[in-house]
Design an enzyme around this catalytic site. Structure first.
Site, PDB file in Angstrom:
ATOM      1  N   HIS A   1       0.737   5.413   1.004  1.00  0.00           N
ATOM      2  CA  HIS A   1       0.067   6.548   1.638  1.00  0.00           C
ATOM      3  C   HIS A   1       0.154   7.721   0.672  1.00  0.00           C
ATOM      4  O   HIS A   1       1.242   8.015   0.166  1.00  0.00           O
ATOM      5  CB  HIS A   1       0.767   6.954   2.936  1.00  0.00           C
ATOM      6  CG  HIS A   1       0.696   5.919   4.008  1.00  0.00           C
ATOM      7  ND1 HIS A   1      -0.234   5.979   5.015  1.00  0.00           N
ATOM      8  CD2 HIS A   1       1.444   4.816   4.230  1.00  0.00           C
ATOM      9  CE1 HIS A   1      -0.063   4.949   5.822  1.00  0.00           C
ATOM     10  NE2 HIS A   1       0.955   4.221   5.362  1.00  0.00           N
TER      11      HIS A   1
ATOM     12  N   HIS B   1       0.837  -1.204   0.000  1.00  0.00           N
ATOM     13  CA  HIS B   1       0.000   0.000   0.000  1.00  0.00           C
ATOM     14  C   HIS B   1       0.870   1.251   0.000  1.00  0.00           C
ATOM     15  O   HIS B   1       2.003   1.233   0.437  1.00  0.00           O
ATOM     16  CB  HIS B   1      -0.976   0.027   1.171  1.00  0.00           C
ATOM     17  CG  HIS B   1      -0.329   0.080   2.513  1.00  0.00           C
ATOM     18  ND1 HIS B   1       0.285  -1.004   3.094  1.00  0.00           N
ATOM     19  CD2 HIS B   1      -0.215   1.095   3.398  1.00  0.00           C
ATOM     20  CE1 HIS B   1       0.755  -0.667   4.288  1.00  0.00           C
ATOM     21  NE2 HIS B   1       0.472   0.607   4.503  1.00  0.00           N
TER      22      HIS B   1
END
Length: 194
Positions: A139, A137
């Protein structure tokens, strides 16, 4: 309804997309709705309600953040619906391309929407790098002048946030969890951008 990206390039890997009856180098000319009927997405061991997701592609998705560091702080994920990938280094070239090109597009829209002047894109790849949730992932954080006293403090804040998530969000009393309703409304606002 989650909007889907019309991929602007050819799909080069038929093995990866065999479930979708795509052939090598076949152009994608219509919206691919992989998420039809999906009630939730996964983020490592966590379930993410579909109403929190505001943007998807064939290989990745963007969601609003339960405890954002700053307004517009979202998470952008590799779509585990295809296969589980814990580390960035384990993504294929096609997967990496989709993840970063779409993160660029989403970031651009969020920066404009939040009237920010910059973006922080951050990825922690492996436990020694601060990754506490074993799921690729990124940010994405819209930034403004003065949002942190020392600009690079955001990385310490992200590291702390990752640790909190692993501990079931028990720490950091200054930031409050958003309700599912609040997150759904925010995701609906972001969907309008695309």
């Amino acid at each position: 309804m989650v909007k889907h990206l019309l991929l602007p390039y050819l799909v080069p890997s038929p093995r990866l997309f065999h479930l979708h009856s795509l052939r090598a180098f076949r152009p994608i000319s219509s919206t691919i709705k992989m998420t039809a009927g999906v009630e939730h997405y996964t983020f490592g061991p966590y379930k993410i309600h579909k109403s929190e997701v505001f943007y998807t592609t064939l290989l990745s998705y963007a969601m609003v953040n339960l405890r954002p560091l700053l307004p517009g702080h979202i998470l952008f994920f590799w779509a585990s619906i295809i296969r589980e990938v814990k580390r960035f280094v384990d993504l294929t070239a096609d997967e990496t391309s989709d993840l970063w090109l779409t993160a660029q597009k989403v970031g651009r829209e969020l920066e404009d929407y939040h009237k920010a002047s910059s973006l922080t894109f951050a990825i922690q790849d492996g436990p020694q790098a601060g990754q506490t949730v074993p799921h690729v992932h990124i940010h994405i954080v819209p930034r403004r002048s003065g949002d942190f006293e020392n600009n690079d403090e955001i990385y310490d804040a992200m590291d702390e946030k990752e640790k909190e998530l692993k501990q079931k969000l028990d720490l950091d009393k200054e930031r409050k969890d958003k309700t599912l309703e609040e997150m759904s409304r925010e995701a609906e606002e972001y969907r309008k951008l695309f």
